[in-house]
Design a protein around this motif. Structure first.
Motif, mmCIF file in Angstrom:
data_model
loop_
_atom_site.group_PDB
_atom_site.id
_atom_site.type_symbol
_atom_site.label_atom_id
_atom_site.label_comp_id
_atom_site.label_asym_id
_atom_site.label_seq_id
_atom_site.Cartn_x
_atom_site.Cartn_y
_atom_site.Cartn_z
ATOM 1 N N ARG A 80 -10.882 6.184 3.965
ATOM 2 C CA ARG A 80 -9.853 6.102 4.996
ATOM 3 C C ARG A 80 -8.542 6.585 4.411
ATOM 4 O O ARG A 80 -8.100 6.088 3.381
ATOM 5 C CB ARG A 80 -9.758 4.636 5.425
ATOM 6 N N ASP A 87 -10.333 3.111 10.390
ATOM 7 C CA ASP A 87 -10.191 1.669 10.619
ATOM 8 C C ASP A 87 -11.260 1.225 11.618
ATOM 9 O O ASP A 87 -11.976 0.246 11.399
ATOM 10 C CB ASP A 87 -8.785 1.376 11.157
ATOM 11 N N ASN A 124 -6.458 7.389 9.097
ATOM 12 C CA ASN A 124 -6.173 5.963 8.964
ATOM 13 C C ASN A 124 -6.770 5.152 10.129
ATOM 14 O O ASN A 124 -7.537 4.207 9.920
ATOM 15 C CB ASN A 124 -4.638 5.823 8.918
ATOM 16 N N ASN A 147 -4.902 6.427 3.807
ATOM 17 C CA ASN A 147 -4.257 5.114 3.801
ATOM 18 C C ASN A 147 -2.746 5.190 3.673
ATOM 19 O O ASN A 147 -2.105 4.195 3.371
ATOM 20 C CB ASN A 147 -4.836 4.330 2.606
ATOM 21 N N CYS A 190 0.827 -1.235 0.000
ATOM 22 C CA CYS A 190 0.000 0.000 0.000
ATOM 23 C C CYS A 190 0.844 1.261 0.000
ATOM 24 O O CYS A 190 0.560 2.197 -0.740
ATOM 25 C CB CYS A 190 -0.836 0.086 1.272
ATOM 26 N N ASN A 248 -7.953 -0.239 -2.065
ATOM 27 C CA ASN A 248 -6.809 0.628 -1.747
ATOM 28 C C ASN A 248 -6.401 1.265 -3.065
ATOM 29 O O ASN A 248 -5.758 0.617 -3.894
ATOM 30 C CB ASN A 248 -5.639 -0.198 -1.206
ATOM 31 N N ASN A 306 -8.308 4.690 0.739
ATOM 32 C CA ASN A 306 -8.934 3.423 1.059
ATOM 33 C C ASN A 306 -10.441 3.652 1.111
ATOM 34 O O ASN A 306 -10.923 4.451 1.894
ATOM 35 C CB ASN A 306 -8.383 2.933 2.404
#
Ligand code: IPM
Ligand code: MG
Length: 358
Positions: A131, A246, A242, A133, A95, A266, A103
């Protein structure tokens, strides 16, 4: 005919079972469509590879997948290897260098699936969580000194850059703009975390000026968890750091009925590198090898991959097939309270694809 080169990395635990189900379904879609096909290369990276070679993937692993059109990932995590090693050695090792900074985690209650929230339907719960990432709490900045002694100290520094925050917030506004409600909620914790989170709020306000047609608001992450449960219909597109995202995305998946159905992309939106697609659920060692893993998370993930590849028709054909199958309780795996097996769900989805006239 178009050929898409897919790098399949099943990884650990149920990753192998769901990725092979995903590949079967992708092949069935390609056959049904006739305009494209997949060439899938399998990579045996992960925990077992680590036990043999002392690393999760080869040194030149990224070069091996650099020119694929997309990566289909299963999961990383092994009962005999510390989680931070499996995570940093494989998933983050792909990633981060491939700059997959966005994300994307859609959440809906699929037909036939019951939310633990009473009376909530998929009309009231239809979200996309974005998100960040590439940095933040997962930046990997920090260290430990005096390990094991009473003087031991450890830090995990959440590092945010203006460029990193700007690009994810801009991505989120764009995505919100493309959805019917044009609604974005920016999540931070800018009361307690008074530096980077305050910068997030400021950048959100600046970027918002570029999107006058998007309605947006701000939430603190703790209050956000309450709002997701109490007023799910008030949310649409959500962007968070992040770590915050999550946590919120696990909550979202649970509210939508099961972690077993939740997908992720991603994305490297600039397409300088391949993007990676994976179910959220992880390795699930308690059910590994039993043939009961829910493949729906991987199928929905494949929908996101097809969208990214520009195969919109095939993407909606697959989503329709998945929804027709989830609507039928006979095809619910144990995570959804049913008795179906991975192979039953896969066969049913393939049948729905073959019989579909959309
Ligand atoms: C996720 C997972 C991972 C993460 C774990 C497996 C490290 O929880 O994709 O949400 O925290 O990023
Ligand atoms: Mg998670």
């Amino acid at each position: 005919m178009k050929t898409y080169k897919i790098a399949a990395i099943p990884g650990d635990g149920i990753g192998t079972e769901v990725v092979s189900a995903g590949v079967e379904v992708l092949d069935a879609l390609a056959k049904r469509d006739g305009g494209f096909k997949f060439e899938v290369d399998n990579f045996d990276w992960g925990g077992e590879y680590y036990k043999k070679h002392g690393r999760m993937m080869p040194d030149n692993g990224r070069e091996q997948i650099r020119n694929h059109d997309a990566i289909l990932f299963g999961s990383a995590g092994h009962p005999e290897i510390p989680d931070h090693i499996t995570l940093w050695g494989l998933r983050l090792a792909i990633c981060q260098p491939f700059d997959q900074y966005a994300n994307v985690r859609p959440t809906r209650i699929l037909p036939g699936i019951v939310s633990p929230l009473r009376k909530v339907t998929n009309k009231e719960l239809d979200w996309v969580i974005i998100r960040e990432n590439s940095e933040g709490e997962y930046a990997g900045v920090g260290g430990r000194v005096h390990q094991g002694s009473s003087l031991e100290a450890a830090t995990d520094v959440a590092m945010f850059t203006r460029a990193g925050v700007q690009r994810i917030i801009r991505f989120a506004f764009k995505l919100a703009q493309s959805r019917p409600r044009k609604l974005l909620t920016v999540v931070t914790k800018s009361n307690a975390q008074r530096h980077a989170m305050v910068m997030w709020d400021e950048i959100a306000k600046e970027v918002a000026a570029e999107f006058p047609d998007v309605t947006w608001d701000k939430m603190l992450v703790d209050a956000m968890s309450v709002r997701m449960v109490m007023r799910p219909e008030s949310l649409d597109t959500i962007v968070a750091t992040n770590l915050h995202a999550d946590i919120l995305s696990d909550l979202a998946a649970a509210l939508a009925g099961s972690l077993g159905i939740a997908p992720t992309a991603n994305l490297n939106p600039e397409r300088d590198f391949p993007s990676m697609f994976e179910p959220i659920h992880g390795s699930a060692f308690d059910i590994t090898g039993k043939g009961v893993a829910n493949p729906v998370g991987t199928f929905w993930t494949a929908v996101m991959m097809l969208d990214h590849l520009g195969e919109r028709d095939a993407a909606s054909r697959l989503m329709n097939a998945v929804e027709r199958v989830t609507a039928d309780e006979r095809y619910h795996t144990p995570d959804l309270g049913g008795k179906a097996r991975t192979a039953d769900v896969t066969a049913a989805v393939i049948e729905a694809i073959q019989g579909s006239n959309v």
